[in-house]
Design a protein around this motif. Structure first.
Motif, short mmCIF file in Angstrom:
data_model
loop_
_atom_site.label_atom_id
_atom_site.label_comp_id
_atom_site.label_asym_id
_atom_site.label_seq_id
_atom_site.Cartn_x
_atom_site.Cartn_y
_atom_site.Cartn_z
N ARG A 26 0.82 -1.18 0.07
CA ARG A 26 0.10 -0.06 -0.06
C ARG A 26 0.98 1.30 0.06
O ARG A 26 1.85 1.29 0.78
CB ARG A 26 -0.93 0.04 1.29
CG ARG A 26 -1.87 -1.03 1.28
CD ARG A 26 -2.68 -1.19 2.50
NE ARG A 26 -3.64 -2.38 2.50
CZ ARG A 26 -4.37 -2.94 3.43
NH1 ARG A 26 -4.20 -2.07 4.69
NH2 ARG A 26 -5.15 -3.82 3.45
N GLN A 29 1.12 3.15 3.26
CA GLN A 29 2.12 2.09 4.20
C GLN A 29 3.43 2.40 4.00
O GLN A 29 4.15 2.38 4.83
CB GLN A 29 1.48 0.73 4.24
CG GLN A 29 2.06 -0.22 5.21
CD GLN A 29 1.62 -1.68 5.15
OE1 GLN A 29 1.79 -2.27 3.97
NE2 GLN A 29 0.73 -2.38 6.14
N THR A 62 -4.67 1.83 6.15
CA THR A 62 -3.25 2.01 5.76
C THR A 62 -2.49 0.74 6.35
O THR A 62 -1.57 0.32 5.71
CB THR A 62 -2.67 3.01 6.57
OG1 THR A 62 -3.47 4.27 6.09
CG2 THR A 62 -1.33 3.37 6.07
N PRO A 504 -6.04 3.31 1.67
CA PRO A 504 -6.22 2.72 0.15
C PRO A 504 -7.82 2.63 0.07
O PRO A 504 -7.94 2.43 -1.05
CB PRO A 504 -5.68 1.16 0.53
CG PRO A 504 -5.90 1.23 2.34
CD PRO A 504 -6.02 2.50 2.70
N GLU A 670 -11.85 -2.49 2.03
CA GLU A 670 -11.61 -1.96 1.11
C GLU A 670 -12.99 -2.15 -0.04
O GLU A 670 -13.13 -1.50 -1.05
CB GLU A 670 -10.44 -2.30 0.06
CG GLU A 670 -9.03 -1.80 0.90
CD GLU A 670 -7.97 -2.18 -0.08
OE1 GLU A 670 -7.90 -2.01 -1.20
OE2 GLU A 670 -7.17 -2.80 0.61
#
Length: 704
Positions: A26, A29, A62, A504, A670
């Motif tokens: 990510r 991240q 994240t 994300p 997500e």
């Protein structure tokens, strides 16, 4: 500056972990890993241009736990520092210890040991347990800090627990940790079987070899990573640092859910004293000293013991004088708060001269009392070592515990009265000082309180200026897209690394609605009626709905207005525990039924209801906090006195942060989608509304 080997370890650990757990890298991240490593690289580097402090807002999803762990663990190991990871809640702490760290160690290739740290009160005290079972505790019982607010356990009810605890310890089936006992232990029963740092004789205790707390504490010495909570970290810092955990100078701290740090610090560095209870305490101490026949032959302490009852009597007399003075000072017309918790706040923290004079007298008396009690404590320490003629070791241990309890109470009271014996004009910002009125038997008891209005100076002195490095992170570190609120309240160095890393989640999969309404919350009655009229249509769209209120009264009024057709569908906060409410809600959704939760602030944060469990969040109004607590009022007063606007500088940023937290209950994975509906037209009609709207996630907008 990090060497190339440490940088490579961080990169390798991250990508190995991602690969072995079949996770997708990510961007946010990876950014967080880099920013944390950059800040920690300043540690022990005299050429560094900024503080070794990193403040990161990491949006939901994240994966911030992995990010700070794979960055901080290699750096801490390379520089020989302890890594202390602190969480705000027990749930996060347990998840980190039981799931996250084992996963990271298994899949990242990093070699480290970790341990969970808890406070002394979470562990049984074997010496206390022995005394309770022997019955001697009835003769020289520990004096609770405030007898009027804590009931000692009934012996008949407590003894079965104590016998079972001792048996389990003897068989090696229990480690003395309250959280590992298989049934619920009543609070008063547990209090009788544990101790605090003042009443613990430490390495002199005859049970030190079997002490649950010291065994756990010794394990901290060998661990690379210590997991704990904000309260324990702040308790350690309040004791000077290094008393429980590693010394701040040798520690890298990570505060997960770091937006709670300032409020937690204020709680730890505030003081209070109940006048009536303290008078009772002085009387109890005098009674207890009369039981000191076993000390009569100990010539080294008799002179102190002869003077101590009179000193307690003098303290009690001065406290009674303070109570009488408060009767005269406090005008019932100036009381604020609710019927069950009225209070009187001293404007700008200024204590009236008559009360300040009494405070000065009490400061002097408590200082004398402390000096005498400390002499007795040292004598009992020597007695436990066998170095005091005429004093048996067992008597020394018993009286060490008693004098420790007296010392603990006296220290807390002294700190409070010192706060009332200051020139508030010399403070910037001033401390908040107020009196709570508490029902006590047939009358009213006064509780004096004092607290800093901001934690900035506290954390600067105890944390930021001492720690080897600090990372503070959560999904809500900013307010109105700025870190200024966090800096104001916490005092974080302005040359820290500040970073917002993106979630994300695709927020365009969700919609933010502000529907047309003929009124707003400035007319509470009309707004409540509008909510009752609007909500049935809002409920039918999705199976799982979370409705968040800022007012308990409005929540119940709306429920009563809807209950006829919706009573079986709505779960109201307070009818069940939070955990049971969430369980019933999930069960209903799993069975194909609709379920609606009516909740207050505690449901706006830390609630995880992914997918259909929560596809609609309804927010009744902008969560402005009314500055009706003495602390909030004092902070607003200070801002106004400096020429500021407390509403725009405090209320609006606070509300914006809370609104982000509340709207964050919608998207938990997500794949989630849904709607956030805010039933407050002030987002559109007031000039601060646009700033609040702009601080919310990038949902699609439907604003009427």
């Amino acid at each position: 500056m990090l060497d190339d080997l440490t940088k490579q370890q961080i990169r390798d650990a991250y990508f190995r972990l991602i690969e072995q757990k079949s996770l997708s890298p990510r961007w946010g991240q990876r950014q967080m890993v880099a920013e944390v490593a950059k800040a920690l690289a300043r540690m022990d580097d005299p050429t560094a241009s900024g503080s070794a402090v990193c403040v990161v807002e990491a949006g939901t999803g994240t994966g911030k736990t992995i990010a700070y762990a794979v960055a901080a663990i290699p750096v801490a190991l390379a520089l020989g520092k302890k890594l202390v990871v602190s969480t705000a809640t027990i749930a996060l702490q347990e998840q980190f210890v039981n799931k996250d760290l084992p996963d990271i160690r298994k899949h990242s290739g990093l070699d480290f040991d970790f341990v969970l740290a808890k406070g002394r009160r979470r562990y049984v005290c074997l010496s206390r347990l022995d005394k309770e079972l022997a019955g001697s505790a009835q003769e020289q019982s520990l004096i609770p800090l405030y007898p009027d607010e804590f009931d000692q356990a009934d012996s008949a009810a407590a003894l079965p627990y104590y016998n079972a605890m001792l048996d389990a310890l003897g068989r090696g089936e229990w480690d003395g940790d309250r959280d590992n006992w298989d049934t619920e232990i009543p609070e008063d029963v547990w209090f009788g079987a544990t101790t605090d740092h003042r009443q613990c004789s430490g390495r002199r205790c005859p049970n030190i070899g079997q002490c649950s707390f010291y065994r756990a504490r010794d394990a901290l010495q060998n661990a690379d990573v210590i997991v704990t909570n904000h309260d324990l970290v702040l308790s350690d810092l309040a004791l000077g640092g290094g008393a429980i955990l590693s010394a701040p100078e040798e520690t890298v701290y990570v505060f997960d859910e770091g937006h709670h740090l300032a409020d937690k610090a204020l709680n730890h560095f505030s003081g209070y004293c109940r006048v009536t209870a303290s008078v009772q305490w002085t009387e109890e101490c005098r009674k207890q000293l009369r039981q000191g026949a076993s000390l009569a032959s100990c010539t080294s302490v008799t002179s102190v013991l002869d003077n101590l009852p009179r000193l307690f009597e003098d303290v009690g007399g001065a406290l009674e004088q303070a109570g009488q003075l408060l009767d005269e000072l406090i005008d019932p017309e100036q009381l604020s708060g609710f019927a069950d918790r009225q209070h009187y706040r001293f404007p700008e923290g200024v204590v009236p001269d008559p009360l300040r004079q009494v405070a000065g007298t009490l400061v002097a008396l408590y200082q004398k009392l402390l000096a005498q009690l400390q002499r007795l404590e040292r004598a009992m320490e020597d007695g436990m070592d066998g170095d005091v003629t005429g004093l048996e070791k067992a008597d020394a241990e018993n009286w060490y515990t008693v004098f420790g309890a007296m010392l603990s109470r006296a220290e807390g009271s002294l700190a409070l009265w010192q706060e009332y014996d200051v020139d508030a004009a010399m403070e910037d910002p001033p401390h908040a000082r107020w009196i709570n009125l508490i029902e006590a038997g047939q009358g009213i008891s006064y509780e004096l309180r004092s607290s800093p209005i901001l934690a900035a100076d506290i954390l600067r002195e105890h944390l930021w200026d001492r720690a080897a490095a600090v990372v503070a992170t959560s999904a809500t570190m900013t307010a109105l897209n700025s870190f200024e609120r966090f800096i104001l309240h916490s005092g974080a160095p302005e040359d820290s690394v500040f970073k917002v890393v993106p979630s994300p989640f695709d927020y365009s999969n969700a919609t933010l609605r502000v529907p047309a309404m003929a009124c707003d919350p400035s007319d509470p009655a009309a707004h409540t009626e509008a909510l009752i009229a609007l909500m049935p249509d809002l409920f039918v769209e999705f199976p799982g709905t979370l409705v968040l209120f800022s007012s308990r009264r409005q929540m119940h009024e709306v429920y009563e207005g809807l209950a006829g057709g919706w009573a079986k569908t709505i779960l109201v906060q307070g009818d069940y525990s939070k955990q049971e409410t969430l369980r019933r809600h999930r069960e209903a959704i799993d069975q194909g039924r609709s379920s609606i939760i009516f909740g207050l602030a505690s449901f706006a944060e830390g609630v995880d209801l992914p997918g259909d469990y929560c596809s609609h969040v309804i927010i009744a109004k902008i969560p402005f906090a009314v500055p009706d607590t003495p602390l909030e009022s004092a902070l607003a007063e200070w801002v106004e006195a400096r020429g500021g606007n407390s509403f725009m500088e405090l209320s609006v940023p606070d509300a914006a942060l809370k609104l982000v937290q509340a709207s964050g209950r919608l998207l938990r994975t997500e794949q989630d989608s849904g709607v956030v509906t805010i039933l407050d037209r002030r987002l559109v009609t007031r000039r601060y509304g646009k700033a609040i709207l702009d601080s919310l996630p990038a949902f699609k907008r439907e604003i009427a």
